[in-house]
Write an enzyme that holds these catalytic residues in place. Structure first.
Site: not given
Lengths: 387, 596
Positions: B283, B286, B310, B330, B369, B372, B377, B526
């Site tokens: 990142e 990037e 994230c 990102s 999560k 996710e 993907e 988190c």
């Protein structure tokens, strides 16, 4: 029509009235003069709760906040009540007149009529009447406008803070109180909210002075009041009567000769059985009412009457607070269970205690008032609940 | 100074600030009034009425959570009238509640159950309403299960979804006996604007909203001799897990947790921190690449500010709410997904294990999560990169199920490789942490020197303010990056989706010119995740945050690019940040979603 015992009054529906003239004359008075006149008259809110109108206006007037509102509560939804519809239909200019006077006193530039969803048919005529009214305000160089906002048919939106929520585009749920509307109402600004009938009486007091109003009624219940009468009566309809009559007098006039009970104040009001007709005064010293009077004769099952009321509350509770949402469901299932013999008759006592809890813990007047009809019907017609 | 109000509660005089509620005033006297719809994080509702008290001169019993104090007020919290009313109310709630407590996921952790126990409600005095309603459980979401039969309509979830998250996937529908917490057109949670953040789960007092648990699946994998089960643990888990195992909030339990995981039977206990460091590498480069393209190459297609990716709750929020800004995200996968992709490639190769036999588990402070890991993907390893996601709470359950005495466990270290971490990775667990970690690395890459803050602690991005901005001036660049000489890197950190919305609106309206935004869906980042131990409030989140930064300052290596295993993986496997393999395994894309 003649009344043997009851004094018919013709303040509200009297056609001899020029609203523009009254407004003009009232504008010559100071706000204190208007408030004192109202105070002197003893006018209490006609929606049912009976808060002195003068004080509501006074408290709101005292707020330093520059933006204030006056709202006409035309969300008439109490079963058996249809007086506001008649008033809005017959004398809308007087309603608007009451609003503009209130606006002058509190310093509001804007007023709203919150119209019951089911009364949408009144809208075109009310809009036309408003145009005339706004034109006369323009002539008098008064800067005040009224808008009509339609409700969507929820009974709870007649509760003032739920009404504000609804007007603001939210779900119609009552707010916590305090703060009261006089400090934080519509858009969190100081707001006067009055019932349709109250506003007309305030306007009539401006026209006739406090005396004419004060001379009517009793010490606790001044003036006259519009009643909507239904049920087992040959004379169902709208009547403006002096306050202070007993239920007995009322039944003599409006009953069908076989009246066993009168429900005063609709579903959220009290059921008066025949044995208490004589001693019960219709008014704040006895049983207060927003105007609904339902007569029941001996052909009626009081279990069914109560069941109907409870069904109404079960559906019309907003559902946010526990005592009202769940309490209503328990009361209805409870009386059904007793009637079917699935629960012992003494379960009614348990339900009465529950109703007592609802009366003191529900968030708003709706949940608190379920106990009124429940208590008065269960206590007075216990055998009809069981057998 | 605010005015003091004098009142008496249960006969005890007390002076409190104006606008204090009776509930708060009672708390200051250590008088406990039971509550249910009340929550420290949320606005006052006054819905459940459990907290009613008697007030002298009042016909009704006001809800103490919603009633402001007034001068001379006399309150009684414990009269027969109060007690009877409270019992009635709890009884009413129970009558509407599916009280199958023994088989409820929240058994032992339910606030209604606790109230019933406290008030010794042994016989249901009212008629059971549950059979009268046609309840259907919503089990379509991989993250959250909604069971209306257990809902007590306190609206904590509704307030959370609207106030904290500005999502409003949950709202109140209907009235009276039919009133319920619902979604748009009563669609399943999976098909509405829900971000799976789980903040509602953290605040639901009963079992009406819970995370979808994968305990059985994980046990099955552990007991399957053909499977090699790899577990990774997120940075925020180690500072909160103890709360569900009898320890105070804010106790760091990293070593004990690792031991517990080994004792549970996981074949390899690894650290998401490793891929958090890797995320910083990818990142960070990037961001620097985007800056170069924008500043030097004047490429108009480069999207700035760049936003962190994230937090899967944030990702879903932007996909629903600001799809026109998806290009600003990102392309990095989250550390969890990077880990999953590497577990079945790099790890499998190095350990010489057939990737089809690897079961990849992650322990996350997060319910999103779970969603996710299910995204289509997220299969770049050729398999599902992360097979099952457990929350911090689920791990605590497994530890209890295994009969481990957690506080007595010895401490041990993560396995190697993919187990080494740095302070930079640990602070991913707190709001501002990714930003701080990225700056520690990016600044050093560009200037060859450490960030000019005391002991690497970039304090301007720390804290609990909802939106925090910081500007870093870049000076003394190395030749390769000298186009950044004198540049001011403008950064912003936001946590909680209501704050994300504020930042996104200011970007959309052109009111800000950030280069880099760190956005976390949950309050506090988190550490306040939807999968963390319940209850949560500002005080608990503060303790977890302090623990995170304490862990960081205690670590030998505190910069991602110095993680030896990260250096090794680039050497052995990935070659360089943003290289071909990285792109294949560690980066992803996003998609626009419906807005209701």
């Amino acid at each position: 029509m003649s009344y043997s015992n009851l004094k018919r009054v013709d303040l509200i529906f009297d056609k001899e009235c020029n609203p523009k003239e009254i407004i003009k004359n009232t504008w010559a008075k100071s706000n204190d003069q208007i408030i004192n006149e109202l105070l002197e008259s003893g006018l209490k809110g006609r929606g049912g709760a009976g808060f002195p109108t003068a004080l509501k206006w006074k408290y709101t007037a005292e707020q330093p906040e520059p933006d204030k509102y006056i709202i006409c509560n035309a969300d008439e939804g109490e079963p058996g009540t249809f007086k506001d519809r008649e008033i809005l239909f017959k004398v809308p200019q007087k309603v608007f007149g009451g609003m503009v006077v209130g606006a002058k006193v509190i310093g509001a530039k804007e007023g709203f009529i919150y119209l019951r969803g089911e009364y949408r048919f009144l809208l075109p005529e009310l809009e036309a009447q408003l145009e005339i009214f706004h034109a006369s305000l323009k002539d008098l160089k008064i800067d005040f406008r009224i808008k009509i906002i339609m409700g969507s048919g929820a009974y709870i939106c007649g509760e003032e803070s739920a009404l504000f929520e609804s007007m603001e585009g939210h779900r119609g749920e009552p707010r916590n109180k305090p703060p009261y509307p006089t400090i934080s109402g519509f858009r969190s600004k100081p707001t006067v909210i009055n019932n349709v009938e109250t506003l007309v009486y305030a306007f009539m007091i401006c026209m006739h002075g406090a005396r004419k109003f004060k001379d009517l009624g009793t010490a606790d219940s001044r003036g006259s009041k519009v009643f909507s009468i239904s049920g087992d009566t040959p004379k169902a309809g709208i009547y403006e009567l002096e306050l202070g009559m007993t239920v007995e007098q009322f039944v003599e006039e409006f009953g069908d000769g076989d009246t066993k009970a009168v429900q005063v104040g609709g579903a959220s009001g009290f059921c008066v059985p025949r044995k208490k007709f004589k001693e019960t005064i219709i008014g704040f010293e006895g049983v207060p009412t927003g105007g609904s009077m339902m007569l029941f004769n001996s052909s009626r099952s009081m279990f069914n009457v109560l069941h109907n009321y409870l069904e109404f509350f079960e559906e019309e509770s907003c559902g946010q607070c526990t005592p009202c949402r769940v309490g209503c469901q328990q009361l209805i299932l409870g009386i059904e269970a007793v009637k079917k013999g699935e629960r012992h008759a003494n379960y009614l006592e348990h339900l009465q205690k529950l109703a007592q809890t609802m009366k003191i813990t529900a968030k708003c007047g709706l949940g608190q008032s379920v106990a009124n009809s429940f208590f008065s019907i269960v206590e007075n017609f216990k055998e009809e609940m069981i057998y | 100074m605010s005015k003091k109000i004098n009142l008496k509660i249960d006969g005890i005089p007390v002076a409190v600030d104006e606008r204090t509620t009776i509930l708060q005033a009672a708390k200051s006297l250590n008088i406990h009034i039971p509550t249910l719809c009340y929550h420290d994080d949320l606005c006052i509702a006054g819905n459940c009425r459990v907290c009613v008290v008697e007030m002298k001169g009042s016909r009704t019993l006001p809800a103490s959570c919603a009633m402001p104090v007034s001068e001379g007020m006399e309150v009684m919290t414990n009269t027969l009238k109060v007690r009877t009313a409270r019992k009635h109310i709890i009884d009413l709630l129970l009558s509407e509640h599916n009280a199958n407590c023994t088989t409820c996921y929240k058994n032992g952790k339910c606030e209604l159950q606790a109230l019933a126990a406290e008030n010794k409600i042994s016989v249901a005095s009212f008629i059971d309403l549950v059979p009268h309603k046609n309840y259907q459980m919503d089990t379509y979401s991989p993250s959250i299960i909604k069971d209306d039969s257990k809902c007590i309509r306190c609206q904590r979830c509704v307030r959370t979804c609207e106030e904290l998250q500005h999502v409003s996937a949950l709202s109140v529908a209907y009235k009276g006996d039919k009133m319920k917490v619902s979604t748009f057109f009563e669609n399943p949670m999976f098909e509405v604007v829900c971000t799976n953040c789980g903040q509602c789960v953290n605040r639901c007092p009963t079992g009406a909203l819970v995370e979808r648990n994968y305990l059985d699946e994980v046990w099955a994998a552990i007991y399957n001799p053909d499977k090699h089960v790899v577990v990774q643990t997120a940075p925020a888990v180690r500072v909160a897990l103890g709360e569900d195992l009898g320890l105070e909030s804010g106790v760091i339990v990293t070593g004990k947790m690792v031991t517990a995981l080994k004792r549970l039977g996981f074949d390899s206990v690894l650290d998401t921190d490793f891929t958090a460091d890797l995320t910083i590498m990818e990142e960070g480069f990037e961001l620097l690449t985007r800056l170069k393209k924008a500043l030097v190459d004047k490429d108009p297609s480069v999207k700035l500010p760049m936003a962190t990716s994230c937090s899967p709750g944030w990702i879903k929020f932007i996909e629903h709410t600001y799809p026109e800004y998806l290009g600003n995200l990102s392309t990095c996968k989250s550390p969890q997904q990077m880990f999953g992709a590497l577990a079945k490639t790099y790890y499998a190769q190095k350990r010489n294990i057939d990737p089809s036999k690897i079961v990849s588990i992650s322990i996350m402070p997060c319910t999103a999560k779970k969603f996710e890991s299910d995204r289509p993907e997220m299969r770049s390893s050729g398999y599902k990169d992360v097979d099952y996601v457990l929350t911090t709470r689920e791990l605590a359950i497994m530890i209890k199920q295994a009969g481990l005495d957690f506080s007595a466990l010895e401490e041990s270290h993560y396995d190697s490789f993919m187990g080494a971490s740095t302070g930079a990775a640990v602070i991913f667990g707190a709001t501002g942490g990714v930003m701080e970690a990225a700056l520690r690395t990016a600044y050093e890459v560009v200037t060859g020197r450490e960030v000019p803050f005391n002991g690497l602690n970039i304090t301007p991005v720390r804290g609990m303010e909802g939106v925090r901005e910081a500007t870093i001036k870049i000076e003394g660049t190395v030749p390769e990056w000298n186009f950044l000489e004198g540049a001011e890197l403008k950064t912003v950190v936001a946590h909680g989706l209501t704050n994300a919305k504020k930042v996104m609106d200011s970007v959309r309206d052109g009111k800000s010119s950030y280069h880099f935004m760190e956005i976390m869906a949950c309050p506090g980042g988190c550490i306040g995740g939807g999968g963390q131990p319940i209850p949560t409030n500002a005080e608990i989140r503060k303790k977890r945050t302090e623990a995170i930064f304490a862990e960081d300052s205690g670590m030998k290596i505190r910069k991602s690019h110095e993680n030896p295993e990260v250096i090794a993986i680039y050497k052995e496997f990935l070659e360089k940040p943003l290289g071909h393999k990285s792109h294949e395994l560690l980066h992803t894309h996003y998609k626009e979603r419906i807005r209701h």
